[in-house]
Design a protein around this motif. Structure first.
Motif, PDB file in Angstrom:
ATOM      1  N   MET A   1       4.757 -60.319 -23.994  1.00 29.79           N
ATOM      2  CA  MET A   1       5.527 -59.160 -24.452  1.00 29.79           C
ATOM      3  C   MET A   1       6.404 -58.628 -23.333  1.00 29.79           C
ATOM      4  O   MET A   1       6.235 -58.996 -22.159  1.00 29.79           O
ATOM      5  CB  MET A   1       4.577 -58.066 -24.930  1.00 29.79           C
ATOM      6  N   GLU A   2       7.332 -57.770 -23.712  1.00 27.65           N
ATOM      7  CA  GLU A   2       8.193 -57.174 -22.700  1.00 27.65           C
ATOM      8  C   GLU A   2       7.394 -56.257 -21.789  1.00 27.65           C
ATOM      9  O   GLU A   2       6.401 -55.650 -22.208  1.00 27.65           O
ATOM     10  CB  GLU A   2       9.320 -56.379 -23.367  1.00 27.65           C
ATOM     11  N   ARG A   3       7.808 -56.171 -20.545  1.00 22.84           N
ATOM     12  CA  ARG A   3       7.175 -55.268 -19.589  1.00 22.84           C
ATOM     13  C   ARG A   3       7.969 -53.974 -19.540  1.00 22.84           C
ATOM     14  O   ARG A   3       9.175 -53.977 -19.283  1.00 22.84           O
ATOM     15  CB  ARG A   3       7.111 -55.906 -18.196  1.00 22.84           C
ATOM     16  N   LEU A   4       7.300 -52.877 -19.803  1.00 27.04           N
ATOM     17  CA  LEU A   4       7.935 -51.572 -19.842  1.00 27.04           C
ATOM     18  C   LEU A   4       7.533 -50.762 -18.617  1.00 27.04           C
ATOM     19  O   LEU A   4       6.433 -50.922 -18.075  1.00 27.04           O
ATOM     20  CB  LEU A   4       7.522 -50.813 -21.109  1.00 27.04           C
ATOM     21  N   ASP A   5       8.415 -49.886 -18.180  1.00 27.07           N
ATOM     22  CA  ASP A   5       8.114 -49.017 -17.055  1.00 27.07           C
ATOM     23  C   ASP A   5       7.226 -47.868 -17.522  1.00 27.07           C
ATOM     24  O   ASP A   5       7.382 -47.342 -18.634  1.00 27.07           O
ATOM     25  CB  ASP A   5       9.400 -48.452 -16.452  1.00 27.07           C
ATOM     26  N   GLY A   6       6.317 -47.467 -16.670  1.00 27.82           N
ATOM     27  CA  GLY A   6       5.440 -46.357 -16.997  1.00 27.82           C
ATOM     28  C   GLY A   6       4.122 -46.483 -16.258  1.00 27.82           C
ATOM     29  O   GLY A   6       3.924 -47.380 -15.430  1.00 27.82           O
ATOM     30  N   GLU A   7       3.218 -45.581 -16.565  1.00 28.89           N
ATOM     31  CA  GLU A   7       1.922 -45.512 -15.895  1.00 28.89           C
ATOM     32  C   GLU A   7       0.808 -45.571 -16.926  1.00 28.89           C
ATOM     33  O   GLU A   7       0.911 -44.990 -18.005  1.00 28.89           O
ATOM     34  CB  GLU A   7       1.819 -44.199 -15.101  1.00 28.89           C
ATOM     35  N   THR A   8      -0.271 -46.291 -16.587  1.00 31.34           N
ATOM     36  CA  THR A   8      -1.450 -46.343 -17.445  1.00 31.34           C
ATOM     37  C   THR A   8      -2.713 -45.869 -16.738  1.00 31.34           C
ATOM     38  O   THR A   8      -3.711 -45.609 -17.412  1.00 31.34           O
ATOM     39  CB  THR A   8      -1.709 -47.781 -17.947  1.00 31.34           C
ATOM     40  N   ILE A   9      -2.689 -45.768 -15.421  1.00 29.19           N
ATOM     41  CA  ILE A   9      -3.910 -45.481 -14.674  1.00 29.19           C
ATOM     42  C   ILE A   9      -4.312 -44.024 -14.887  1.00 29.19           C
ATOM     43  O   ILE A   9      -3.593 -43.092 -14.490  1.00 29.19           O
ATOM     44  CB  ILE A   9      -3.721 -45.791 -13.187  1.00 29.19           C
ATOM     45  N   PRO A  10      -5.475 -43.784 -15.518  1.00 27.99           N
ATOM     46  CA  PRO A  10      -5.852 -42.422 -15.894  1.00 27.99           C
ATOM     47  C   PRO A  10      -5.899 -41.431 -14.741  1.00 27.99           C
ATOM     48  O   PRO A  10      -5.447 -40.286 -14.879  1.00 27.99           O
ATOM     49  CB  PRO A  10      -7.235 -42.612 -16.531  1.00 27.99           C
TER      50      PRO A  10
ATOM     51  N   ASP B   1      -9.092 -48.797 -30.009  1.00 30.35           N
ATOM     52  CA  ASP B   1      -9.256 -48.532 -28.576  1.00 30.35           C
ATOM     53  C   ASP B   1      -8.133 -47.617 -28.085  1.00 30.35           C
ATOM     54  O   ASP B   1      -7.622 -47.771 -26.982  1.00 30.35           O
ATOM     55  CB  ASP B   1      -9.256 -49.847 -27.797  1.00 30.35           C
ATOM     56  N   PHE B   2      -7.760 -46.651 -28.921  1.00 22.29           N
ATOM     57  CA  PHE B   2      -6.679 -45.713 -28.610  1.00 22.29           C
ATOM     58  C   PHE B   2      -7.240 -44.648 -27.673  1.00 22.29           C
ATOM     59  O   PHE B   2      -7.985 -43.768 -28.091  1.00 22.29           O
ATOM     60  CB  PHE B   2      -6.163 -45.088 -29.911  1.00 22.29           C
ATOM     61  N   ARG B   3      -6.845 -44.730 -26.401  1.00 22.66           N
ATOM     62  CA  ARG B   3      -7.433 -43.852 -25.388  1.00 22.66           C
ATOM     63  C   ARG B   3      -6.596 -43.840 -24.130  1.00 22.66           C
ATOM     64  O   ARG B   3      -5.717 -44.694 -23.928  1.00 22.66           O
ATOM     65  CB  ARG B   3      -8.836 -44.322 -25.041  1.00 22.66           C
ATOM     66  N   ASN B   4      -6.902 -42.853 -23.285  1.00 22.15           N
ATOM     67  CA  ASN B   4      -6.334 -42.786 -21.951  1.00 22.15           C
ATOM     68  C   ASN B   4      -6.682 -44.073 -21.201  1.00 22.15           C
ATOM     69  O   ASN B   4      -7.850 -44.423 -21.061  1.00 22.15           O
ATOM     70  CB  ASN B   4      -6.919 -41.570 -21.231  1.00 22.15           C
ATOM     71  N   GLY B   5      -5.677 -44.779 -20.724  1.00 22.59           N
ATOM     72  CA  GLY B   5      -5.867 -46.070 -20.069  1.00 22.59           C
ATOM     73  C   GLY B   5      -5.235 -47.198 -20.849  1.00 22.59           C
ATOM     74  O   GLY B   5      -4.836 -48.215 -20.276  1.00 22.59           O
ATOM     75  N   ASN B   6      -5.124 -47.035 -22.171  1.00 24.14           N
ATOM     76  CA  ASN B   6      -4.461 -48.030 -23.017  1.00 24.14           C
ATOM     77  C   ASN B   6      -3.137 -47.508 -23.556  1.00 24.14           C
ATOM     78  O   ASN B   6      -2.581 -48.079 -24.508  1.00 24.14           O
ATOM     79  CB  ASN B   6      -5.365 -48.431 -24.191  1.00 24.14           C
ATOM     80  N   LEU B   7      -2.636 -46.439 -22.949  1.00 25.56           N
ATOM     81  CA  LEU B   7      -1.378 -45.837 -23.371  1.00 25.56           C
ATOM     82  C   LEU B   7      -0.439 -45.808 -22.165  1.00 25.56           C
ATOM     83  O   LEU B   7      -0.797 -45.287 -21.109  1.00 25.56           O
ATOM     84  CB  LEU B   7      -1.610 -44.428 -23.905  1.00 25.56           C
ATOM     85  N   LEU B   8       0.733 -46.374 -22.328  1.00 27.38           N
ATOM     86  CA  LEU B   8       1.724 -46.393 -21.250  1.00 27.38           C
ATOM     87  C   LEU B   8       2.534 -45.104 -21.331  1.00 27.38           C
ATOM     88  O   LEU B   8       3.129 -44.798 -22.367  1.00 27.38           O
ATOM     89  CB  LEU B   8       2.631 -47.609 -21.400  1.00 27.38           C
ATOM     90  N   ILE B   9       2.561 -44.363 -20.219  1.00 28.01           N
ATOM     91  CA  ILE B   9       3.188 -43.045 -20.184  1.00 28.01           C
ATOM     92  C   ILE B   9       4.394 -43.078 -19.251  1.00 28.01           C
ATOM     93  O   ILE B   9       4.325 -43.627 -18.144  1.00 28.01           O
ATOM     94  CB  ILE B   9       2.188 -41.974 -19.688  1.00 28.01           C
ATOM     95  N   ASP B  10       5.511 -42.484 -19.706  1.00 29.55           N
ATOM     96  CA  ASP B  10       6.663 -42.293 -18.825  1.00 29.55           C
ATOM     97  C   ASP B  10       7.066 -40.825 -18.873  1.00 29.55           C
ATOM     98  O   ASP B  10       6.322 -39.976 -19.385  1.00 29.55           O
ATOM     99  CB  ASP B  10       7.808 -43.243 -19.177  1.00 29.55           C
ATOM    100  N   ASP B  11       8.258 -40.495 -18.374  1.00 19.64           N
ATOM    101  CA  ASP B  11       8.661 -39.093 -18.283  1.00 19.64           C
ATOM    102  C   ASP B  11       8.791 -38.420 -19.645  1.00 19.64           C
ATOM    103  O   ASP B  11       8.732 -37.192 -19.738  1.00 19.64           O
ATOM    104  CB  ASP B  11       9.988 -38.973 -17.532  1.00 19.64           C
ATOM    105  N   GLY B  12       8.963 -39.200 -20.690  1.00 21.03           N
ATOM    106  CA  GLY B  12       9.074 -38.625 -22.024  1.00 21.03           C
ATOM    107  C   GLY B  12       7.756 -38.530 -22.757  1.00 21.03           C
ATOM    108  O   GLY B  12       7.691 -37.980 -23.854  1.00 21.03           O
ATOM    109  N   GLY B  13       6.703 -39.085 -22.173  1.00 15.59           N
ATOM    110  CA  GLY B  13       5.403 -39.082 -22.830  1.00 15.59           C
ATOM    111  C   GLY B  13       4.928 -40.495 -23.101  1.00 15.59           C
ATOM    112  O   GLY B  13       5.020 -41.374 -22.234  1.00 15.59           O
ATOM    113  N   VAL B  14       4.434 -40.755 -24.300  1.00 17.30           N
ATOM    114  CA  VAL B  14       3.885 -42.070 -24.635  1.00 17.30           C
ATOM    115  C   VAL B  14       5.031 -43.059 -24.824  1.00 17.30           C
ATOM    116  O   VAL B  14       5.837 -42.937 -25.739  1.00 17.30           O
ATOM    117  CB  VAL B  14       3.021 -42.015 -25.906  1.00 17.30           C
ATOM    118  N   ARG B  15       5.069 -44.050 -23.962  1.00 16.58           N
ATOM    119  CA  ARG B  15       6.095 -45.105 -24.033  1.00 16.58           C
ATOM    120  C   ARG B  15       5.648 -46.241 -24.935  1.00 16.58           C
ATOM    121  O   ARG B  15       6.462 -46.847 -25.632  1.00 16.58           O
ATOM    122  CB  ARG B  15       6.372 -45.630 -22.624  1.00 16.58           C
TER     123      ARG B  15
END
Length: 449
Positions: A96-105, A190-204
């Motif tokens: 899949m495409e690699r998106l910018d953002g953070e996942t580390i809780p 498995d919808f949880r903190n750690g499996n959600l990619l977050i950027d400046d707008g929120g959930v990416r």
């Protein structure tokens, strides 16, 4: 790159029709391998089954979820390719495409970088889950309804043949208090903190769809609220926001406002489910399928999940217990072996892994920390294990049980009521003792925000 990584890069070049550069394995994911790479300037992520545990059907179902979610406006990475691994990738995979953002809780919850984003997230979680649950099961025909979730969880636990009175007590209480069912929907699982990619707008993007199934939509809400995914923070929804705000945003998105008590039941169920999943993951190591310190240590997190389930059911409470390693172990006069003692040797290796070992490989650095945690568990058990085992035998004898097997059987078959205060006290004391060895900080109340 290693020879294996070079061979994987060659195979991926054939799959995408572009030159692969910078292939590297990431630390994310205990159940699957995660690799990052660039394909002539396009960032990609590979999620691959461990070669020793392929699941082509499961990977195909996950690909179906990506396509259905993209059509429904659920934020997911664009799916580039997927296959069963016979094309040279080695095992079933998604690319899949690699998106910018953070996942580390821990970064998302505590770094100033994300301070303005955090208040948005709980509302976005409710909206996104509403979109997921609006996807008709016919859109993902290869996903099947899993049947009764509590029965399935009991069966998964029973496979290991291990006597865990806490799990039997939790199962009994869940059975007695279960809510009325609602129409099944697509459930992420498995919808949880750690499996959600977050950027400046929120959930990416919503990641890791391997546990998706058809089931009760409130399962996702309860899972998101499980204490394990708060990582020590107080807010009930992943450490980000309130339970009430989550249900309100979900209700606005769907037009259906879930019964809070039903979602609380699913929260307790989530804790029990996490306990079983930890055992399943640990078995991959214990059974010889995959040697992994990460998977091995998950086996010692079962007691944390049991504690959380008891907490959610009102059967235990938070407490502050000092880490036994803060006190120096008494040093006996050596009769054969010289100092350093076993404890001192383990402490030295732990310090090396945490403070001195340097590596540019993120996964190796992560596994070094996991290994250091494993050694601290060993040191705590060396100090407390003999005394706590004796105390547990005394507690069992006081209620007329010879061992955990007898207590578990009595709870399971209803010989003793699940609200008997003496039974609850024995179970609670046992789990607290186990968590003190695994991670005493886990028992403390959540930090204030």
């Amino acid at each position: 790159m290693t020879a294996g990584a070079n061979a994987l890069a060659d195979s991926l070049e054939r799959v995408v029709g572009a030159q692969i550069a910078g292939l590297r394995r990431l630390s994310a994911g205990a159940s699957r391998e995660t690799w990052a790479m660039d394909a002539e300037g396009r960032g990609l992520i590979l999620r691959r089954d461990p070669p020793a545990a392929p699941d082509a059907a499961g990977m195909a179902r996950e690909a179906d979820c990506f396509r259905a979610c993209a059509r429904a406006g659920v934020p997911v990475p664009a799916l580039v390719a997927h296959g069963d691994g016979t094309d040279g990738v080695g095992s079933p995979y998604l690319l899949m495409e690699r998106l910018d953002g953070e996942t580390i809780p821990h970064r998302l919850l505590r770094e100033d970088r994300w301070a303005t984003v955090r208040p948005k997230l709980v509302h976005q979680f409710g909206e996104i889950l509403g979109r997921i649950h609006a996807i008709a099961p016919a859109e993902v025909p290869r996903l099947e309804e899993d049947g009764d979730p509590l029965t399935r969880l009991r069966e998964s636990h029973a496979v290991f043949g291990e006597d865990r009175p806490a799990m039997e007590l939790i199962f009994r209480r869940l059975e007695r208090t279960r809510p009325e069912p609602v129409p099944p929907t697509l459930v992420h699982g498995d919808f949880r903190n750690g499996n959600l990619l977050i950027d400046d707008g929120g959930v990416r993007a919503v990641l890791d769809w391997e546990l998706a199934h058809i089931g009760d939509p409130r399962e996702d809400l309860g899972w998101l609220c499980a204490r394990a995914w708060r990582f020590g923070e107080r807010p009930e929804v992943g450490g980000f926001g309130s339970f009430e705000d989550l249900l309100a945003s979900y209700g606005r998105a769907t037009g259906a406002y879930p019964d809070p008590e039903a979602v609380r039941w699913w929260e307790a169920y989530a804790c029990a489910r996490w306990a079983v999943l930890c055992r399943i993951q640990a078995e991959r190591h214990l059974g010889g399928t995959e040697q992994s310190v990460e998977l091995a240590v998950l086996g010692r997190r079962i007691a944390e999940a049991e504690h959380d389930a008891l907490l959610a059911l009102g059967l235990t409470g938070a407490e502050v217990i000092a880490d036994p390693l803060r006190e120096h172990a008494p040093v006996e006069q050596p009769d054969m072996y010289d100092r350093p003692t076993i404890d001192e040797l383990l402490n030295a290796v732990t310090g090396f892994l945490r403070e001195e070992l340097t590596t540019e490989d993120p996964r190796s650095a992560y596994l070094a920390k996991v290994s250091a945690n494993a050694l601290t568990i060993v040191r705590r058990e060396m100090r407390l294990g003999r005394e706590e085992r004796a105390a547990h035998r005394t507690r069992l004898a006081a209620i007329g049980c010879a061992d955990d097997g007898e207590l578990a059987a009595r709870i399971r078959n209803g010989t003793v009521p699940d609200d008997d205060p003496d039974i609850v006290a024995v179970v609670r004391s046992s789990i607290t003792a186990q968590v003190v060895v695994a991670n005493p900080r886990y028992l403390a109340p959540a930090r204030s925000t």
